[in-house]
Each structure stands twice: as structure tokens, then as C-alpha cells.
Enzyme design. Sequence first.
Site, PDB file in Angstrom:
ATOM      1  CG  ASP A  93      -1.879  -0.992   1.347  1.00  0.00           C
ATOM      2  OD1 ASP A  93      -2.898  -0.979   0.555  1.00  0.00           O
ATOM      3  OD2 ASP A  93      -1.615  -1.970   2.066  1.00  0.00           O
ATOM      4  NE  ARG A 118       0.832  -0.292   4.162  1.00  0.00           N
ATOM      5  CZ  ARG A 118      -0.099  -0.169   5.259  1.00  0.00           C
ATOM      6  NH1 ARG A 118       0.021   0.720   6.212  1.00  0.00           N
ATOM      7  NH2 ARG A 118      -1.531  -0.674   5.033  1.00  0.00           N
ATOM      8  NE  ARG A 165      -6.676   4.990   2.870  1.00  0.00           N
ATOM      9  CZ  ARG A 165      -7.118   3.517   3.074  1.00  0.00           C
ATOM     10  NH1 ARG A 165      -7.878   3.288   4.099  1.00  0.00           N
ATOM     11  NH2 ARG A 165      -6.872   2.686   2.197  1.00  0.00           N
ATOM     12  CE  LYS A 199      -5.916   1.336  -1.064  1.00  0.00           C
ATOM     13  NZ  LYS A 199      -4.887   0.450  -0.578  1.00  0.00           N
ATOM     14  CG  HIS A 200     -11.337   0.055   0.068  1.00  0.00           C
ATOM     15  ND1 HIS A 200     -11.062   1.349   0.206  1.00  0.00           N
ATOM     16  CD2 HIS A 200     -10.243  -0.823   0.605  1.00  0.00           C
ATOM     17  CE1 HIS A 200     -10.037   1.556   0.956  1.00  0.00           C
ATOM     18  NE2 HIS A 200      -9.437   0.162   0.964  1.00  0.00           N
ATOM     19  CG  HIS A 237      -8.903  -1.766   9.481  1.00  0.00           C
ATOM     20  ND1 HIS A 237      -9.021  -0.927   8.561  1.00  0.00           N
ATOM     21  CD2 HIS A 237      -7.681  -2.429   8.930  1.00  0.00           C
ATOM     22  CE1 HIS A 237      -8.225  -0.887   7.587  1.00  0.00           C
ATOM     23  NE2 HIS A 237      -7.323  -2.006   7.642  1.00  0.00           N
ATOM     24  CG  ASP A 269      -9.488  -4.823   2.625  1.00  0.00           C
ATOM     25  OD1 ASP A 269      -8.390  -4.865   2.921  1.00  0.00           O
ATOM     26  OD2 ASP A 269     -10.192  -3.714   3.025  1.00  0.00           O
TER      27      ASP A 269
END
Length: 371
Positions: free
Chosen positions: A75, A83, A144, A174-175, A187, A259
Site C-alpha cells: 500500500d 509503507r 485518502r 479500492k474499495h 478493520h 480486502d
Amino acid sequence: MQLDLETEVLCGQLIVGGFDGAEPPARYLRALAEGRRGGAILFRRNVPDMVATARLCEALAAAAGPDRPPFIGIDQEGGRVTRLRAPFLTLPPMRSLGELMDLPLLRRAARAVASELGAVGVNLNFAPVLDVDSNPANPIIGDRAFGRDPGTVTRAAVAFLEGLQEEGVLACGKHFPGHGDTALDSHLALPTIAHGRDRLDEIELPPFRAASRAGVASLMTAHIVVEALDPGVPATLSRTICTDLLRDEIGFEGVLFSDDLEMAAIAAHYPVEEAATAAIWAGCDALLICKDEDLQDRAHEALVRRAERDPRFRDRCAEAAARCLRQRRLRPPRPVASPEALAGIVGGPASRAVLEDIERAHAALAAGAAT
């Protein structure tokens, strides 16, 4: 694509897992070599520096072998979902890039990101976000997203994904079918969207339709319930959403990733065996299980058991594996071997020029707003 694979290998191509540490565990390398994994997803825990990242990707690619090159995904969106840190190019949040609406600059930025990713051996970027940030209370999407309206998101995201793929890195939008108007973080819980189909066609779905038309290599599902489409069923596990809507109506032809099946939106309600088989039957082609290698093994075993007793399910696994292998063979990981050559690409002139142009564009935008 005709596949002549043993069932264990066929099902293994559908699992993309994660692991701890910058050194790939022997267990994971063995699973890749034996065909029980189709690739890996990397997190910050795996990528402490440029050279270590390239070495890790080289080990993963070598274990998988040339006939079944792996997905090596990460990501690297920009902003808070980045990352790989400096000296890698760190873009600002997508929202700030969407505000500029400079599509050539967005394409250049994506190409610079892809050049760095490709140099260390990453062949898949789980970006761009195609969600429309239509709910200010959304705890997970926010900046984002490229914007708060579907037109901005569509134009910016298509430019970004095309830039990634022009430079040889697979994009993953995504998503699906749209996580922008939720008030829960998937999450931690399973969000529900209550909008009717007309609203979905107006706001949530246009960026996904446009990305599909633009040839995006892959998409990722959202762990959300969309009541107007399939009441009570998470999109990741919904054949109505993943197949009837995405494949048959929208016409998406790429790889559909789930996901992470370890996220609470799914894991709190379904054992991994049930989630894995349901997601593949729904229309997912690759399953993300981002940390727990025991869960990855359990998911693989469940896929194999069902494929061995259900010819229709085995055919679905073969369709999914063919899609995955087609993309992986088109863009196998090819890390640059020399640290000196890597240093000339990662944080190199192209990346620095992109950042300088973004800063100038923001300064011009601010000056115009002040006058």
C-alpha cells in the site's frame, strides 16, 4: 488460459499473505515454492530500508519461480498510507493531489512511485483509492480519497492508475463498491450503507466504472454491507456484488482482491475457512490474509477441500487462478540488484522533480485563493 495444475497448487495461487520481519520466513518461502501461495503483501514491518526491501522481493520471486511469478504488493498510496519511507518518494495525501486537478502531474507522480516500486521488486500497488469521501465522519477514508465528488475522484484516480501501469506496476483500485460513506472502520466492525441504487449509481460506482474502462489491472473489495445490493451480506462475500454487478454489469476483467480477511468486519463474523470459500465463490480471485500464516494455511485447506468435492467451485478457482497468473506473468517482479543503481532511482531526480512541482502547484493554488 488453460491451467494444468494440481488442486493444491491451483487453490494456492489464490492466496496472497503477509508475515513478520524483513527476512521472509522459511515457512513462507516453502509455501511459495510449493505453489500454496500466489504472492505476498508487504507492510512497514517488512521494509526497513531500500536494500533490505529489494533483497526480500528477490527472495520471494526466487522461491515462487519463473513459471508462477508472485504478486508482491504494498500500500503506497501517499499521505498516511505509505509503507515505504524516505528516501522513497512520499506523496502527500491523495486529497491534496485531487485539489490540484493537474492530471499530467498526477500521472507523473504515479510513474515516479511505480519506478521506485519496480526497482525494489514490488509489482503491485494497492492504490489508488476510488472511494468518494462523501461522509465527513468516515474514520478510515477521509483524505485518502481524491475528493468529495465522483467527478474529481474519477479523473484523478484514472490518471494515477494509468501512470502506475505505464511504468510497469499493477494498480489496484479500492474499495469496491465504495467505502466512502461509512461511519465505521471495517478493520474494527462491519459497516452498512443504506443508500438506494440510484444514489450508488450517482456517487459510489462512477469511479469504479471509469477505472474498469481504463483497464485497471485489479480492484479490491470493501468489507461493507450495501443493503440495496445484497442485504446483510458483506460485499467481499456477495456474488450479487462481485459477479453480477462488477463482472456482468460493469464489465471489469481484471483481478479482484478481497480486502484482508483478518479484519474484524469479516473475522468477527466468519471463520476464515467460510470467508475464504465464500469470497472465491462470490467472485474474488485473490484472498488477502495479511499476517497470520496459520490462517493462510487454514484458508488454503478449505479451498482445496471444497474444490475436490465440487466441480463448479474448482472451475471458479481455475478462472480466478488464470486471471492472477496472467497479470503476474505480464509483470513479474524484477528487483534491481545493485545498491548503487537502486540509489539512482529511489529518491532520484524524477521523484525530486515531482515533489518540487507538487509544492509549486500548491503554492500557486494558495496564492490564487488568497487574491
